[in-house]
Write an enzyme that holds these catalytic residues in place. Structure first.
Site, PDB file in Angstrom:
ATOM      1  N   HIS A  46       3.092 -28.590 -10.570  1.00  0.00           N
ATOM      2  CA  HIS A  46       2.922 -27.214 -10.081  1.00  0.00           C
ATOM      3  C   HIS A  46       2.766 -26.301 -11.296  1.00  0.00           C
ATOM      4  O   HIS A  46       2.758 -26.779 -12.445  1.00  0.00           O
ATOM      5  CB  HIS A  46       4.112 -26.811  -9.197  1.00  0.00           C
ATOM      6  CG  HIS A  46       5.455 -27.045  -9.835  1.00  0.00           C
ATOM      7  ND1 HIS A  46       5.885 -26.352 -10.955  1.00  0.00           N
ATOM      8  CD2 HIS A  46       6.449 -27.922  -9.554  1.00  0.00           C
ATOM      9  CE1 HIS A  46       7.086 -26.762 -11.290  1.00  0.00           C
ATOM     10  NE2 HIS A  46       7.457 -27.730 -10.476  1.00  0.00           N
ATOM     11  N   HIS A  49       4.988 -26.803 -14.480  1.00  0.00           N
ATOM     12  CA  HIS A  49       4.542 -27.843 -15.417  1.00  0.00           C
ATOM     13  C   HIS A  49       3.323 -27.363 -16.201  1.00  0.00           C
ATOM     14  O   HIS A  49       3.222 -27.572 -17.409  1.00  0.00           O
ATOM     15  CB  HIS A  49       4.134 -29.117 -14.654  1.00  0.00           C
ATOM     16  CG  HIS A  49       5.215 -29.719 -13.814  1.00  0.00           C
ATOM     17  ND1 HIS A  49       5.170 -29.728 -12.440  1.00  0.00           N
ATOM     18  CD2 HIS A  49       6.359 -30.360 -14.153  1.00  0.00           C
ATOM     19  CE1 HIS A  49       6.239 -30.346 -11.957  1.00  0.00           C
ATOM     20  NE2 HIS A  49       6.987 -30.738 -12.978  1.00  0.00           N
ATOM     21  N   GLN A  73      17.834 -41.405 -13.130  1.00  0.00           N
ATOM     22  CA  GLN A  73      18.464 -40.083 -13.120  1.00  0.00           C
ATOM     23  C   GLN A  73      18.694 -39.554 -11.710  1.00  0.00           C
ATOM     24  O   GLN A  73      19.171 -38.444 -11.531  1.00  0.00           O
ATOM     25  CB  GLN A  73      17.658 -39.086 -13.960  1.00  0.00           C
ATOM     26  CG  GLN A  73      16.333 -38.667 -13.355  1.00  0.00           C
ATOM     27  CD  GLN A  73      15.511 -37.872 -14.350  1.00  0.00           C
ATOM     28  OE1 GLN A  73      15.064 -38.391 -15.363  1.00  0.00           O
ATOM     29  NE2 GLN A  73      15.332 -36.588 -14.081  1.00  0.00           N
ATOM     30  N   LYS A 163      13.971 -23.733 -16.549  1.00  0.00           N
ATOM     31  CA  LYS A 163      14.403 -23.891 -15.156  1.00  0.00           C
ATOM     32  C   LYS A 163      15.538 -24.922 -15.072  1.00  0.00           C
ATOM     33  O   LYS A 163      16.490 -24.753 -14.325  1.00  0.00           O
ATOM     34  CB  LYS A 163      13.198 -24.334 -14.323  1.00  0.00           C
ATOM     35  CG  LYS A 163      13.478 -25.243 -13.182  1.00  0.00           C
ATOM     36  CD  LYS A 163      13.548 -24.488 -11.894  1.00  0.00           C
ATOM     37  CE  LYS A 163      13.598 -25.342 -10.659  1.00  0.00           C
ATOM     38  NZ  LYS A 163      14.013 -26.694 -10.780  1.00  0.00           N
ATOM     39  N   SER A 200       9.137 -29.065  -7.619  1.00  0.00           N
ATOM     40  CA  SER A 200       8.450 -30.102  -6.847  1.00  0.00           C
ATOM     41  C   SER A 200       9.117 -30.287  -5.491  1.00  0.00           C
ATOM     42  O   SER A 200       8.479 -30.728  -4.533  1.00  0.00           O
ATOM     43  CB  SER A 200       8.487 -31.428  -7.616  1.00  0.00           C
ATOM     44  OG  SER A 200       7.917 -31.253  -8.890  1.00  0.00           O
TER      45      SER A 200
END
Ligand code: AMP
Length: 306
Positions: A46, A49, A73, A163, A200
């Protein structure tokens, strides 16, 4: 733009670029004109990125993006299973935004049979906030995959979004401690028109949940505005933020104000601090953060939501 699946091929491509760009015109010992910027992602690209790609594009002769949904993760198997994946769309966006090489490895390229190494950053940075919610394996997974990617790409600079503020801090700590020869560059959070941070996971929200989610940046904005008016007391500030969330039917997993270097909670905003938040909304949990500066003149335009 080339799409590469193996570390060996990635190394060859990058070495060829470094050798070709500026070679022949420099005295021995001088660096070539080549420089490599790296943007690690999990795909589902998006504008957040793509802003990191744009920043890398301005500084480097070669821009490398990785697309890898890193299983280690994810603490929640369902989050991993439902993580949006659309490689064809991602490759198109990467190409139009100016990426030169996409490294999209299969899991076994990153974690070959017998893989037994973990890079672990001290619990003071990794057991709080996201680490407390997602478990200590989360940042071990991040630190291990980012180390592996940085060693494979050997970029001059790698770009990470503010972010994921805690992640940026953990990566900076790891790179400093291991002495990895790479500059870590933080990029400002890209937001939707109503202030919601691009993520995302936003595509998994229903229309109603998407409306509710706007309360997250609104709560941060309200806290920031209170700081600008002179309120310093953390508990008073957080109560105002929680009220904004509650009005939209949301309850945070955490909402707190921390020292931007140590992530320790602060009792008052006497110096620049980070307000950090995680909120479950429908099937996903969303995170966000905002810089709070007690001197309102220091507030940058980019920190103010539309
Ligand atoms: P992800 O694909 O979620 O792992 O994110 C890849 C990189 O993009 C990370 O460094 C993120 O912090 C960054 N990123 C994600 N969302 C945003 C956003 N809204 N603004 C800026 N950077 C972002």
């Amino acid at each position: 733009m080339r799409v590469i699946r193996t570390i060996a091929e990635l190394r060859e491509e990058i070495a060829a670029h470094r050798a070709a760009d500026g070679a022949g015109q420099l005295a021995a010992g001088q660096q070539t004109g080549a420089s490599v910027g790296f943007v690690p992602t999990m795909g589902a690209l998006h504008d957040g990125h793509l802003s990191l790609v744009a920043a890398a594009r301005e500084q480097h002769t070669l821009v490398v993006m990785s697309i890898f949904v890193n299983p280690t993760q994810f603490n929640d198997g369902s989050d991993f299973d439902h993580y949006p994946r659309d490689e064809a769309r991602d490759l198109e966006l990467a190409q139009t935004s100016g990426v030169d090489l996409v490294f999209a490895p299969r899991p076994e390229e990153i974690y070959p049979a017998g893989f037994a190494t973990t890079v672990s950053v001290d619990a003071r940075l990794t057991s709080v906030l996201e680490g407390a919610m997602r478990g200590s394996a989360h940042f071990d997974g991040v630190a291990t995959v980012v180390s592996k990617l940085l060693i494979a790409v050997t970029p001059d600079a790698a770009y990470f979004g503010e972010k994921d503020f805690q992640q940026l801090l953990v990566v900076r700590r790891m790179v400093t401690d291991l002495g990895l020869p790479v500059e870590i560059v933080g990029g400002a959070t890209v937001r939707e028109a109503d202030g919601l941070a691009r993520s995302s996971r936003n595509v998994r929200l229903s229309d109603d949940e998407r409306c509710q989610a706007a309360a997250i940046p609104a709560a941060l904005e309200r806290i920031d505005a209170a700081v600008a008016r002179g309120e310093r007391d953390t508990e008073t500030l957080l109560a105002a933020g929680r009220e904004t969330l509650r009005d939209s039917g949301l309850t945070p997993e955490y909402l707190t104000i921390v020292d931007p270097e140590t992530l320790e909670t602060v009792a008052s905003v006497a110096a620049p601090a980070r307000c950090v938040i995680a909120v479950p909304v429908g099937p996903v949990r969303l995170i966000d953060n905002r810089l709070l500066t007690p001197d309102s003149a220091l507030h940058s335009a980019s920190e103010r939501t539309a």
